[in-house]
Write an enzyme that holds these catalytic residues in place. Structure first.
Site, PDB file in Angstrom:
ATOM      1  N   ARG A 209       1.001  -1.353  -0.368  1.00  0.00           N
ATOM      2  CA  ARG A 209      -0.006   0.086   0.273  1.00  0.00           C
ATOM      3  C   ARG A 209       0.931   1.890   0.535  1.00  0.00           C
ATOM      4  NH1 ARG A 209      -5.270  -1.861   3.878  1.00  0.00           N
ATOM      5  NH2 ARG A 209      -6.537  -3.537   2.370  1.00  0.00           N
TER       6      ARG A 209
ATOM      7  N   LYS B 284     -18.034 -17.575   1.710  1.00  0.00           N
ATOM      8  CA  LYS B 284     -20.105 -17.036   2.000  1.00  0.00           C
ATOM      9  C   LYS B 284     -20.733 -16.944   1.341  1.00  0.00           C
ATOM     10  CE  LYS B 284     -19.948 -15.997   6.644  1.00  0.00           C
ATOM     11  NZ  LYS B 284     -19.603 -15.086   7.910  1.00  0.00           N
TER      12      LYS B 284
ATOM     13  N   GLY C 271      -9.935  -9.084  -1.087  1.00  0.00           N
ATOM     14  CA  GLY C 271      -8.573  -9.350  -0.249  1.00  0.00           C
ATOM     15  C   GLY C 271      -8.099 -10.442  -0.545  1.00  0.00           C
TER      16      GLY C 271
ATOM     17  N   GLY D 275     -13.148  -4.344  -0.541  1.00  0.00           N
ATOM     18  CA  GLY D 275     -14.675  -4.206   0.099  1.00  0.00           C
ATOM     19  C   GLY D 275     -15.228  -2.865  -1.381  1.00  0.00           C
TER      20      GLY D 275
HETATM   21  P1  AMP Z   1     -13.801 -14.179   1.223  1.00  0.00           P
HETATM   22  O1  AMP Z   1     -13.397 -13.834   2.084  1.00  0.00           O
HETATM   23  O2  AMP Z   1     -15.468 -14.833   1.520  1.00  0.00           O
HETATM   24  O3  AMP Z   1     -13.254 -14.254  -0.212  1.00  0.00           O
HETATM   25  O4  AMP Z   1     -13.238 -16.421   2.024  1.00  0.00           O
HETATM   26  C1  AMP Z   1     -11.595 -16.074   1.825  1.00  0.00           C
HETATM   27  C2  AMP Z   1     -11.708 -17.618   2.482  1.00  0.00           C
HETATM   28  O5  AMP Z   1     -13.096 -17.920   1.908  1.00  0.00           O
HETATM   29  C3  AMP Z   1     -10.466 -18.038   2.707  1.00  0.00           C
HETATM   30  O6  AMP Z   1      -9.529 -17.829   3.997  1.00  0.00           O
HETATM   31  C4  AMP Z   1     -10.197 -19.593   2.504  1.00  0.00           C
HETATM   32  O7  AMP Z   1      -9.395 -20.396   3.179  1.00  0.00           O
HETATM   33  C5  AMP Z   1     -11.842 -20.194   2.799  1.00  0.00           C
HETATM   34  N1  AMP Z   1     -12.314 -21.094   1.783  1.00  0.00           N
HETATM   35  C6  AMP Z   1     -12.527 -21.082   0.599  1.00  0.00           C
HETATM   36  N2  AMP Z   1     -13.018 -22.813   0.241  1.00  0.00           N
HETATM   37  C7  AMP Z   1     -13.507 -23.379   1.140  1.00  0.00           C
HETATM   38  C8  AMP Z   1     -14.146 -23.820   1.547  1.00  0.00           C
HETATM   39  N3  AMP Z   1     -14.532 -24.832   0.458  1.00  0.00           N
HETATM   40  N4  AMP Z   1     -14.229 -24.485   2.769  1.00  0.00           N
HETATM   41  C9  AMP Z   1     -13.977 -23.288   3.448  1.00  0.00           C
HETATM   42  N5  AMP Z   1     -13.262 -22.100   3.585  1.00  0.00           N
HETATM   43  C10 AMP Z   1     -13.049 -21.961   1.946  1.00  0.00           C
END
Ligand code: AMP
Length: 397
Positions: free
Chosen positions: A36, A200, A356, A379
């Protein structure tokens, strides 16, 4: 949007909102990742090169009630000085006597860094009086903090109103981010493939809905894919699932089919018997995961299909990993999707990586210079793609 490119800063004092919210070592407070800081250099150097001076303001971490030593901006001075190749002056508060006196004495070519904006709760409240005090420090306002442009805080948005239209403008980083986002959001060459992953569905539902009107293909990977499989009656074992999003997931699939958007879910998965780097693994169809097992990465058939779709694309947006890429055993899906995006980019596709964890992933695999643009604003880029107007950008217009 005004940018600094056409402004001659000779003799001007530029008040620049930068995003110096960098990770620090917990023990020594040394900067552990200076991405950054580096990202702000072109803007700072352009202004100094014109014969102007710069006053840098940023937040760092999430201080609760007032100043906290571990979040002091002084921790970035050393690294910033070596990147700029010149000394950096420091004001121990971002408003009040220390800031006002340091700013008034500032000479062309000099750099002043202000203490953490969030040591004052007025910053995140968007307080007008606080913003007005900041505005008095410089005669031109430059916003180069895309990462906080989705927040209507005092230094990112409110402060702009105290400068006339000719004296508030975007820095080079903010302008590049908006340009990259706009290229994908408004002028995407077809076929346009969006790859959305991560943990999620709830975090990504708005962007997915928006993408139904933009993309030809939506690839869904990561933990969120299992909510879609469960919604369709699949067996997902103990994979991640958001029970309260099952209806939303089904609706999304229905809308996609009504709109002629292809949605690709990972046909197979790499399973683990527990959430651990050394778990036992096996590969099965993603809708037939046995009890006691969880999908932690996309499988080989999914990879083949995703890579094929990516290879056909002319515009690619990637947000969110395909699996738990932090663990070596489950990083292949994310690594190979990143490779596929790099190959498509080499063939002329425009690729934007934003958010991120996909940025962390592309850096892990050393492919950031093989894609068209890597966004620094997680974000903010997400909200941009959700179709929202970013207050920090709107305030410059
Ligand atoms: P996000 O911040 O929503 O983009 O989520 C990223 C996080 O999702 C990372 O830390 C990954 O380890 C986790 N992730 C990705 N695939 C999976 C999965 N199949 N099960 C659990 N966690 C996951």
């Amino acid at each position: 949007m005004n940018t600094i490119t056409d402004f001659d800063f000779n003799g001007h004092k530029a008040l620049i909102r930068v995003d110096f919210n960098v990770p620090l070592d917990k023990e020594t407070q040394a900067v552990t990742d200076d991405t950054r800081l580096r990202a702000a250099l072109p803007t700072i150097n352009k202004i100094l090169g014109d014969g102007g001076s710069v006053i840098l303001m940023s937040h760092l971490g999430r201080p609760k009630d007032g100043p906290e030593e571990k979040y002091s901006m002084k921790h970035v001075i050393g690294r910033l000085e070596s990147l700029l190749g010149r000394p950096v002056l420091f004001a121990t508060d971002c408003i009040g006597e220390s800031a006002a006196s340091a700013a008034s004495k500032l000479q062309p070519g000099e750099v002043l860094l202000l203490e953490n904006l969030r040591f004052h709760p007025e910053e995140t409240k968007g307080d007008e009086d606080f913003a007005e005090q900041l505005s008095r420090l410089g005669d031109v306002y430059v916003n180069d903090a895309f990462g906080t442009a989705h927040r209507a805080h005092a230094s990112t948005t409110i402060v702009a109103k105290f400068f006339d239209a000719g004296h508030r403008m975007a820095g080079l980083l903010l302008a590049a981010e908006v340009e990259a986002g706009t290229k994908v959001l408004r002028n995407a060459e077809k076929p346009f493939t969006a790859i959305i992953g991560g943990a999620k569905v709830s975090d990504k539902i708005l962007i997915l809905e928006k993408l139904l009107d933009l993309a030809d293909n939506i690839i869904i990977g990561g933990g969120m894919a299992y909510t879609f499989y469960k919604a369709q009656g699949g067996h997902i074992g103990s994979s991640l699932c958001e029970e309260d999003r099952l209806d939303a997931a089904l609706q999304l699939l229905e809308q996609a089919s009504a709109k002629g958007v292809n949605v690709y879910l990972p046909e197979d998965s790499i399973l683990a018997d527990r959430f651990a780097a050394d778990a036992a693994t096996q590969v099965t169809a993603s809708k037939e995961i046995p009890d006691g097992w969880m999908g932690l990465d996309i499988g080989p058939a999914a990879l083949r299909e995703f890579s094929y779709v990516i290879a056909q694309s002319k515009t690619i947006l990637w947000n969110g990993p395909m699996g738990v890429f932090e663990m070596e055993a489950f990083q292949k899906g994310t690594a190979e999707v990143a490779q596929a995006i790099a190959r498509a980019s080499a063939q002329g596709a425009y690729s934007l990586v934003g958010g991120g964890d996909s940025v962390a992933a592309i850096n892990t695999f050393h492919l950031s210079d093989k894609v068209s643009y890597v966004s620094t604003g997680g974000g903010a880029m997400l909200e941009f793609f959700e179709g929202k107007e970013l207050p920090g950008v709107a305030a410059l217009n």
